[in-house]
Design a protein around this motif. Structure first.
Motif, PDB file in Angstrom:
ATOM      1  N   ASP A 246      44.475  28.395  13.289  1.00 51.54           N
ATOM      2  CA  ASP A 246      44.953  28.693  11.940  1.00 51.54           C
ATOM      3  C   ASP A 246      45.101  30.194  11.717  1.00 51.54           C
ATOM      4  OD1 ASP A 246      45.635  27.993   9.247  1.00 51.54           O
ATOM      5  OD2 ASP A 246      43.612  28.533   8.611  1.00 51.54           O
TER       6      ASP A 246
ATOM      7  N   ALA B 154      52.603  33.468  12.715  1.00 47.13           N
ATOM      8  CA  ALA B 154      53.271  32.201  12.417  1.00 47.13           C
ATOM      9  C   ALA B 154      54.103  31.654  13.572  1.00 47.13           C
ATOM     10  CB  ALA B 154      54.163  32.360  11.190  1.00 47.13           C
TER      11      ALA B 154
ATOM     12  N   GLU C 253      55.273  27.857  14.186  1.00 46.57           N
ATOM     13  CA  GLU C 253      56.695  27.752  13.876  1.00 46.57           C
ATOM     14  C   GLU C 253      57.441  26.915  14.915  1.00 46.57           C
ATOM     15  OE1 GLU C 253      59.499  31.221  12.396  1.00 46.57           O
ATOM     16  OE2 GLU C 253      59.009  31.461  14.523  1.00 46.57           O
TER      17      GLU C 253
ATOM     18  N   TYR D 134      45.403  38.664   9.692  1.00 42.82           N
ATOM     19  CA  TYR D 134      46.565  38.215   8.942  1.00 42.82           C
ATOM     20  C   TYR D 134      46.101  37.927   7.531  1.00 42.82           C
ATOM     21  CZ  TYR D 134      48.472  38.024  13.580  1.00 42.82           C
ATOM     22  OH  TYR D 134      48.865  38.375  14.824  1.00 42.82           O
TER      23      TYR D 134
ATOM     24  N   ILE E  16      47.212  35.838   5.109  1.00 45.28           N
ATOM     25  CA  ILE E  16      47.280  34.465   4.592  1.00 45.28           C
ATOM     26  C   ILE E  16      47.130  33.499   5.761  1.00 45.28           C
ATOM     27  CG2 ILE E  16      48.651  32.776   3.318  1.00 45.28           C
ATOM     28  CD1 ILE E  16      50.221  35.126   2.118  1.00 45.28           C
TER      29      ILE E  16
ATOM     30  N   LEU F 108      47.571  30.260   8.116  1.00 47.99           N
ATOM     31  CA  LEU F 108      48.759  29.427   8.322  1.00 47.99           C
ATOM     32  C   LEU F 108      48.719  28.158   7.482  1.00 47.99           C
ATOM     33  CD1 LEU F 108      49.296  29.814  12.165  1.00 47.99           C
ATOM     34  CD2 LEU F 108      50.561  30.921  10.311  1.00 47.99           C
ATOM     35  N   HIS F 109      47.523  27.589   7.311  1.00 47.06           N
ATOM     36  CA  HIS F 109      47.455  26.337   6.547  1.00 47.06           C
ATOM     37  C   HIS F 109      47.799  26.545   5.076  1.00 47.06           C
ATOM     38  CE1 HIS F 109      43.374  27.694   5.270  1.00 47.06           C
ATOM     39  NE2 HIS F 109      43.608  26.923   4.219  1.00 47.06           N
TER      40      HIS F 109
ATOM     41  N   GLN G 209      50.251  28.768   4.142  1.00 46.88           N
ATOM     42  CA  GLN G 209      51.639  29.215   4.063  1.00 46.88           C
ATOM     43  C   GLN G 209      52.517  28.074   3.530  1.00 46.88           C
ATOM     44  OE1 GLN G 209      52.722  32.214   4.577  1.00 46.88           O
ATOM     45  NE2 GLN G 209      51.147  33.230   5.807  1.00 46.88           N
ATOM     46  N   LYS G 210      53.458  28.424   2.682  1.00 45.15           N
ATOM     47  CA  LYS G 210      54.296  27.413   2.028  1.00 45.15           C
ATOM     48  C   LYS G 210      54.974  26.495   3.044  1.00 45.15           C
ATOM     49  CE  LYS G 210      58.098  27.009  -1.303  1.00 45.15           C
ATOM     50  NZ  LYS G 210      59.048  27.765  -2.164  1.00 45.15           N
ATOM     51  N   ALA G 211      55.429  27.066   4.149  1.00 44.01           N
ATOM     52  CA  ALA G 211      56.178  26.285   5.136  1.00 44.01           C
ATOM     53  C   ALA G 211      55.312  25.250   5.845  1.00 44.01           C
ATOM     54  CB  ALA G 211      56.808  27.213   6.174  1.00 44.01           C
ATOM     55  N   TYR G 212      53.980  25.471   5.846  1.00 48.64           N
ATOM     56  CA  TYR G 212      53.114  24.618   6.662  1.00 48.64           C
ATOM     57  C   TYR G 212      52.038  23.902   5.849  1.00 48.64           C
ATOM     58  CZ  TYR G 212      55.612  27.453   9.950  1.00 48.64           C
ATOM     59  OH  TYR G 212      56.627  28.090  10.626  1.00 48.64           O
TER      60      TYR G 212
END
Length: 377
Positions: A84, A88, A92, A320, A322, A324-325, A327-330
């Protein structure tokens, strides 16, 4: 004191400009801009350096990850476990291939993927694990490979930040990271430990059959011109970038040693401060090549420290900010905040300092002095 850079590519270039310029000029003189002699020689030179049977150059590190997964024949819906707390690109490409990303927490000391978290995340749909050798430190590959063998899983090493690092296995043997899993990817983005002057990447494997598949994928699925045997992409390392990398590769160990020396000086100056946790190196010194030098700031104003450094002309960054969990995309209903206690803590604590081959003692003293000045107020 010379101006402090987050990454001093110009200073590094000045030390190797004659070799770099000659390599580029060779490409211009021969007009072999794609798949030329410089690409083939770099491939062979990197194979020899790594002790890896097959290096497949490609256009960038993200492509390298995607092509590695394509070559393994993973199918839509297959689950792929990864960390996580990373950039990205790792998740991705999983999503792009319509695989199912399974994000898990990391270890507090190394920032690398947690073995316990991997164990909890494995299901009958799991097909692969992607450990990221984050910030230049080798992940725990013995346990990852053992888990993979137990569950018949592929291991895809994301080696974008750790080229040249050594992993010492439990039997005492040392292997370059990227040469341990079934396949690996790396990036030659300019700021990497081995960086070109544009985009570039490569895939590593010791599997002859997989290497053959990957070589087709990177070149439109072709082995013979206009004969498309597999579904491929257009992802080739151009000859000028290969020429730059050929000039730099013989210096990679020295570059990594310079980073390790700078890291040791940072850590010595900041040791034993109640608000600072300096990077932990697991195993031998050469297991960490310090793509980033990342502190944890405890019980203090991390963001205020960052602004203080920037005000003094010291570049720094948060890798990082933010997870990854989040993030808006994921975003995914499968995830609970309680699944990621370490990652959620790290994003509030970490700060990365300038790290490159040209750092000098005066700069390191100014940077560390400025940190202590703020924290000791």
């Amino acid at each position: 004191m010379k101006k402090i850079q987050m990454v001093d590519l110009k200073g590094q270039y000045e030390q190797i400009k004659d070799t770099v310029n000659a390599s580029i000029q060779e490409v211009l003189d021969t007009n072999t801009y794609i798949n030329g002699p410089q690409v083939h020689s770099f491939q062979k030179n990197l194979e020899d350096y790594l002790g890896c049977k097959h290096v497949i150059p490609c256009a960038n590190g993200t492509d390298a990850l995607q092509i590695a997964m394509m070559g393994l024949g993973l199918k839509p819906g297959d689950e792929v476990i990864t960390a996580d707390f990373t950039f990205a690109a790792t998740v991705e490409v999983i999503a792009l291939l319509q695989l199912t990303p399974v994000l898990v927490d990391v270890d507090i000391d190394t920032f690398n993927i947690s073995i316990d978290a991997i164990k909890k995340a494995i299901t009958p749909k799991t097909k692969a694990i992607v450990p990221v050798h984050l910030f230049g430190q080798a992940a725990n590959m013995d346990e990852i490979m053992e888990l993979a063998a137990q569950h018949n899983l592929f291991v895809i090493e994301d080696n974008a930040q750790a080229i040249g690092a050594n992993y010492k296995s439990q039997n005492g043997e040392k292997t370059k990271v990227g040469c341990i899993g079934h396949v690996a990817s790396t990036s030659f983005f300019p700021s990497k430990n081995l960086g070109c002057y544009g985009d570039g990447g490569a895939i590593f494997t010791n599997d002859d059959s997989l290497a053959h598949i990957l070589r087709g994928i990177v070149n439109h699925g072709m082995y013979v011109r206009y004969h498309h045997d597999v579904v491929g992409v257009n992802s080739r390392l151009d000859s000028i970038q290969a020429g730059v990398l050929n000039a730099k590769l013989p210096k990679l160990d020295a570059y990594n040693q310079a980073r390790q020396t700078a890291a040791a000086k940072y850590s010595a100056a900041l040791a034993n401060h109640k608000n600072i946790v300096t990077p932990v190196v697991v195993g031998d010194k050469d297991s960490h090549v310090f793509h980033q030098y990342t502190l944890r700031i405890l019980n203090a104003d991390r963001d205020g420290l960052m602004q203080h450094l920037l005000d003094k002309g010291i570049p720094c960054a948060i890798y990082y900010p933010i997870p990854l969990h989040a993030q808006k995309a994921y975003l995914d209903a499968r995830y609970k905040e309680s699944d990621f206690p370490v990652t959620n803590q790290l994003v509030k604590e970490v700060i990365s300092l300038p790290m490159h081959t040209e750092l000098d003692d005066e700069q390191i003293a100014f940077i560390t002095g400025s940190i202590l000045e703020f924290l000791n107020r």
